[in-house]
Motif scaffolding. Structure first.
Motif, PDB file in Angstrom:
ATOM      1  N   GLU A 343       0.843  -1.199   0.000  1.00 47.65           N
ATOM      2  CA  GLU A 343       0.000   0.000   0.000  1.00 47.65           C
ATOM      3  C   GLU A 343       0.877   1.247   0.000  1.00 47.65           C
ATOM      4  O   GLU A 343       2.045   1.211   0.402  1.00 47.65           O
ATOM      5  CB  GLU A 343      -0.922  -0.011   1.226  1.00 47.65           C
ATOM      6  N   MET A 344       0.330   2.327  -0.426  1.00 51.37           N
ATOM      7  CA  MET A 344       1.045   3.601  -0.440  1.00 51.37           C
ATOM      8  C   MET A 344       0.189   4.624   0.299  1.00 51.37           C
ATOM      9  O   MET A 344      -0.865   5.033  -0.193  1.00 51.37           O
ATOM     10  CB  MET A 344       1.322   4.058  -1.874  1.00 51.37           C
ATOM     11  N   ALA A 345       0.612   4.953   1.515  1.00 53.37           N
ATOM     12  CA  ALA A 345      -0.156   5.898   2.330  1.00 53.37           C
ATOM     13  C   ALA A 345       0.802   6.802   3.105  1.00 53.37           C
ATOM     14  O   ALA A 345       1.976   6.478   3.301  1.00 53.37           O
ATOM     15  CB  ALA A 345      -1.076   5.146   3.289  1.00 53.37           C
ATOM     16  N   GLU A 346       0.292   7.935   3.542  1.00 55.00           N
ATOM     17  CA  GLU A 346       1.101   8.894   4.293  1.00 55.00           C
ATOM     18  C   GLU A 346       1.232   8.448   5.752  1.00 55.00           C
ATOM     19  O   GLU A 346       0.275   7.973   6.361  1.00 55.00           O
ATOM     20  CB  GLU A 346       0.432  10.273   4.218  1.00 55.00           C
ATOM     21  N   PHE A 347       2.450   8.586   6.316  1.00 51.85           N
ATOM     22  CA  PHE A 347       2.658   8.233   7.727  1.00 51.85           C
ATOM     23  C   PHE A 347       3.922   8.918   8.235  1.00 51.85           C
ATOM     24  O   PHE A 347       4.695   9.494   7.464  1.00 51.85           O
ATOM     25  CB  PHE A 347       2.770   6.712   7.902  1.00 51.85           C
ATOM     26  N   THR A 348       4.137   8.825   9.527  1.00 52.86           N
ATOM     27  CA  THR A 348       5.391   9.290  10.124  1.00 52.86           C
ATOM     28  C   THR A 348       6.080   8.116  10.789  1.00 52.86           C
ATOM     29  O   THR A 348       5.427   7.176  11.272  1.00 52.86           O
ATOM     30  CB  THR A 348       5.160  10.386  11.179  1.00 52.86           C
ATOM     31  N   LEU A 349       7.390   8.158  10.848  1.00 51.65           N
ATOM     32  CA  LEU A 349       8.151   7.091  11.490  1.00 51.65           C
ATOM     33  C   LEU A 349       7.853   7.033  12.984  1.00 51.65           C
ATOM     34  O   LEU A 349       7.955   5.969  13.606  1.00 51.65           O
ATOM     35  CB  LEU A 349       9.651   7.310  11.237  1.00 51.65           C
ATOM     36  N   HIS A 350       7.439   8.155  13.555  1.00 52.67           N
ATOM     37  CA  HIS A 350       7.084   8.190  14.972  1.00 52.67           C
ATOM     38  C   HIS A 350       5.956   7.208  15.268  1.00 52.67           C
ATOM     39  O   HIS A 350       6.037   6.397  16.207  1.00 52.67           O
ATOM     40  CB  HIS A 350       6.660   9.613  15.373  1.00 52.67           C
ATOM     41  N   ASP A 351       4.890   7.249  14.469  1.00 53.74           N
ATOM     42  CA  ASP A 351       3.752   6.355  14.692  1.00 53.74           C
ATOM     43  C   ASP A 351       4.155   4.897  14.528  1.00 53.74           C
ATOM     44  O   ASP A 351       3.730   4.020  15.292  1.00 53.74           O
ATOM     45  CB  ASP A 351       2.616   6.689  13.725  1.00 53.74           C
ATOM     46  N   VAL A 352       4.982   4.635  13.524  1.00 51.78           N
ATOM     47  CA  VAL A 352       5.415   3.253  13.274  1.00 51.78           C
ATOM     48  C   VAL A 352       6.264   2.735  14.424  1.00 51.78           C
ATOM     49  O   VAL A 352       6.076   1.607  14.904  1.00 51.78           O
ATOM     50  CB  VAL A 352       6.199   3.172  11.940  1.00 51.78           C
ATOM     51  N   LEU A 353       7.221   3.550  14.898  1.00 48.72           N
ATOM     52  CA  LEU A 353       8.100   3.123  15.987  1.00 48.72           C
ATOM     53  C   LEU A 353       7.334   2.914  17.284  1.00 48.72           C
ATOM     54  O   LEU A 353       7.559   1.935  18.006  1.00 48.72           O
ATOM     55  CB  LEU A 353       9.220   4.140  16.186  1.00 48.72           C
ATOM     56  N   VAL A 354       6.423   3.834  17.599  1.00 49.42           N
ATOM     57  CA  VAL A 354       5.649   3.709  18.840  1.00 49.42           C
ATOM     58  C   VAL A 354       4.824   2.424  18.823  1.00 49.42           C
ATOM     59  O   VAL A 354       4.767   1.677  19.808  1.00 49.42           O
ATOM     60  CB  VAL A 354       4.742   4.948  19.039  1.00 49.42           C
ATOM     61  N   ALA A 355       4.167   2.152  17.685  1.00 52.94           N
ATOM     62  CA  ALA A 355       3.356   0.939  17.578  1.00 52.94           C
ATOM     63  C   ALA A 355       4.226  -0.318  17.649  1.00 52.94           C
ATOM     64  O   ALA A 355       3.853  -1.320  18.265  1.00 52.94           O
ATOM     65  CB  ALA A 355       2.563   0.955  16.280  1.00 52.94           C
ATOM     66  N   SER A 356       5.387  -0.296  17.010  1.00 55.44           N
ATOM     67  CA  SER A 356       6.294  -1.451  17.032  1.00 55.44           C
ATOM     68  C   SER A 356       6.830  -1.701  18.434  1.00 55.44           C
ATOM     69  O   SER A 356       6.860  -2.847  18.908  1.00 55.44           O
ATOM     70  CB  SER A 356       7.460  -1.236  16.065  1.00 55.44           C
ATOM     71  N   PHE A 398      11.769  -7.841  14.377  1.00 64.38           N
ATOM     72  CA  PHE A 398      13.205  -7.803  14.675  1.00 64.38           C
ATOM     73  C   PHE A 398      13.469  -7.277  16.090  1.00 64.38           C
ATOM     74  O   PHE A 398      14.437  -7.677  16.735  1.00 64.38           O
ATOM     75  CB  PHE A 398      13.939  -6.960  13.634  1.00 64.38           C
ATOM     76  N   LEU A 399      12.596  -6.405  16.585  1.00 65.72           N
ATOM     77  CA  LEU A 399      12.707  -5.959  17.979  1.00 65.72           C
ATOM     78  C   LEU A 399      12.493  -7.132  18.942  1.00 65.72           C
ATOM     79  O   LEU A 399      13.247  -7.311  19.905  1.00 65.72           O
ATOM     80  CB  LEU A 399      11.665  -4.870  18.265  1.00 65.72           C
ATOM     81  N   LEU A 400      11.474  -7.937  18.649  1.00 67.63           N
ATOM     82  CA  LEU A 400      11.164  -9.061  19.536  1.00 67.63           C
ATOM     83  C   LEU A 400      12.299 -10.079  19.554  1.00 67.63           C
ATOM     84  O   LEU A 400      12.683 -10.577  20.623  1.00 67.63           O
ATOM     85  CB  LEU A 400       9.862  -9.732  19.086  1.00 67.63           C
ATOM     86  N   ILE A 401      12.855 -10.400  18.389  1.00 73.13           N
ATOM     87  CA  ILE A 401      13.975 -11.348  18.328  1.00 73.13           C
ATOM     88  C   ILE A 401      15.171 -10.797  19.106  1.00 73.13           C
ATOM     89  O   ILE A 401      15.855 -11.529  19.830  1.00 73.13           O
ATOM     90  CB  ILE A 401      14.373 -11.626  16.863  1.00 73.13           C
ATOM     91  N   SER A 402      15.416  -9.510  18.964  1.00 74.58           N
ATOM     92  CA  SER A 402      16.530  -8.883  19.686  1.00 74.58           C
ATOM     93  C   SER A 402      16.338  -9.006  21.192  1.00 74.58           C
ATOM     94  O   SER A 402      17.279  -9.322  21.934  1.00 74.58           O
ATOM     95  CB  SER A 402      16.652  -7.414  19.291  1.00 74.58           C
TER      96      SER A 402
END
Length: 505
Positions: A343-356, A398-402
């Motif tokens: 998909e191609m949608a607008e986002f910020t890395l902040h939202d992605v990192l917080v959710a991850s 990758f966070l969980l494996i780490s």
């Protein structure tokens, strides 16, 4: 299962939907003289004898439609040191390979080598003189043979027939083959039903009148009560003047090895079907509470909330959307083979990192691991374009494996860099590189080999998850590296995104 097929004592080969060989076990390589490496990628029709091309083509087409033929005979070419031996005669069962949607993705052929038996039978049917020496030979290559004269009386019953049926030669000779030897009631070898009796009679009559008959499925109850399944081949018997004086009947039994291979194949198919049903059930049951969570979230969004509460609710929504997308991943091949549409949608890395990060906080708190988000403010606030949920899925994995391989009380540090390249007046190409560094001895090599698809390595649960996440990054024109240093290791994730002209240096 793959190891079992490779080392099976019966010939097994497989092809994809294009008819290209993608499976060639040790036994078929031994029989044909064609190695696994040389066979893989070749079209099946180029490997069979010209006289068998039509048979194999029809069987392949039917199998790819889900119609699996059994007991099909064809000849396959020999190579190298085996060329002088001539073609190999196989009797084959076709089995369609299916994905989790029940779509046919290939065909597996489980075979039995009948070259030696075919040679003996050809010699036998050509002989005009004293054939008894061959028929009564106890050699195991001689198949079960029985016969009838032109009047229908049983006139032949070899040692192999005695072994299969339990009835001695003297007990069946000079009895009516139809009715007394093979019948539905008081016969020596009882047939299953009247239909089987009639069909057997038709085959015998055709051969008696000189007509060619194809191999037919045949079955009967032996003296022990065991039901014997086999293939029946009937040939006319001629005198020196060419007059039909009776028929010879040959039984072709599946070898113990072939029976075992087919048994294992059936069990594997049943197991795969059970797992598919369990997966379908789990997905359905997960969707119900997920729908309830989404409904509750929407209800909360309609109430008066503070800024922090709104952020938590937004993070929850991101995780719910990620879960919903994963539940829709019924075709993992689309990810692994690289044809999934992003998909191609607008986002910020902040939202992605917080959710991850939210997805691993429970595990990190349990192990007293400190997670440091060291990504600069100007990077996390940039407006980017891409598939944020797939990026979120990969980062969380990758966070969980780490965290799993970080010692208790340790630390995981997340950093990122963002570089851009202008490709138009209003669009920039953005290269994101995100590092997840953790302490300890690092992720085991076996798990990393699964992620990087090293040859001969079968993926387990964690390995499949890492492989999928790596493939998602590759769909974004990125990848993942794993770097070991003294006392620490890092996953370095890369992805190619887009940004509007507002992107700042």
């Amino acid at each position: 299962m793959v190891r079992l097929i490779e080392t099976a004592t019966v010939p097994i080969l497989a092809v994809d939907v294009d008819g290209l060989v993608n499976g060639w076990n040790i036994k078929i390589a031994e029989l044909t003289g064609l190695s696994v490496g040389d066979a893989i990628g070749k079209h099946l029709l180029t490997l069979v004898e010209n006289s068998s091309v039509g048979i194999v083509k029809k069987m392949l087409e039917m199998a790819l439609k889900g119609e699996e033929e059994k007991n099909v005979q064809f000849e396959i070419k020999t190579h190298g040191s085996k060329v002088d031996c001539g073609p190999i005669r196989l009797v084959v069962n076709a089995c369609a390979s299916r994905d989790i949607h029940d779509n046919v993705v290939g065909v597996c052929f489980v075979a039995q080598d009948i070259t030696a038996q075919k040679t003996v039978m050809d010699k036998f049917t050509r002989i005009e003189g004293d054939y008894k020496a061959i028929v009564q030979n106890p050699n195991p290559l001689i198949p079960p043979i029985f016969g009838t004269d032109e009047f229908g009386w049983c006139c032949e019953w070899n040692a192999a027939m005695t072994k299969v049926t339990g009835w001695k030669r003297e007990e069946v000779m000079d009895k009516m083959l139809l009715g007394e030897v093979f019948g539905t009631q008081m016969a020596c070898c009882r047939l299953k039903n009247q239909e089987a009796f009639v069909n057997f009679g038709i085959v015998l009559n055709k051969a008696m009148t000189g007509l060619e008959t194809a191999k037919v499925a045949f079955g009967f109850f032996a003296r022990s009560g065991k039901y014997v399944e086999c293939l029946l081949s009937v040939s006319k018997k001629l005198d020196v003047e060419g007059v039909v004086t009776g028929v010879f009947c040959f039984l072709q039994l599946a070898s113990p090895e072939l029976q075992q291979a087919l048994h294992v194949q059936r069990i594997s198919e049943q197991t795969a079907l059970k797992r598919l049903k369990a997966l379908t059930y789990m997905k359905r049951q997960i969707r119900n509470p997920l729908s309830g969570m989404m409904f509750s979230r929407k209800m909360l969004e309609a109430t008066e909330l503070g800024a922090e509460q709104k952020q938590l609710l937004h993070t929850s929504a991101q995780c719910q959307c990620q879960l919903s997308k994963v539940l829709d991943d019924s075709d993992l091949d689309s990810i692994i083979d690289g044809y999934l549409d992003l998909e191609m949608a607008e986002f910020t890395l902040h939202d992605v990192l917080v959710a991850s990060l939210s997805q691993v906080m429970t595990k990190s708190n349990t192990k007293a691991i400190r997670i440091v988000n060291d990504v600069k403010e100007q990077i996390v606030t940039e407006t980017l374009y891409g598939d944020s949920l797939r990026l979120q899925q990969a980062i969380a994995d990758f966070l969980l494996i780490s965290i799993n391989f970080t010692p208790n009380g340790g630390q995981v540090v997340v950093t990122a860099t963002l570089t851009k390249e202008q490709i138009g007046q209003s669009v920039h190409l953005v290269n994101l590189e995100l590092s997840i560094t953790h302490g300890g001895s690092g992720v085991p090599e076996a798990l990393l080999n699964q992620m990087f698809e090293s040859n001969g390595v079968e993926s387990e649960e964690e390995g499949i998850s890492l492989l999928i996440s790596r493939k998602l990054l590759k769909l974004m024109n990125g990848d993942v590296r794993y770097v070991r240093e003294a006392g620490k290791s890092s996953f370095i994730l890369s992805a190619e995104l887009a940004a509007a002209h507002k992107l700042k240096d």
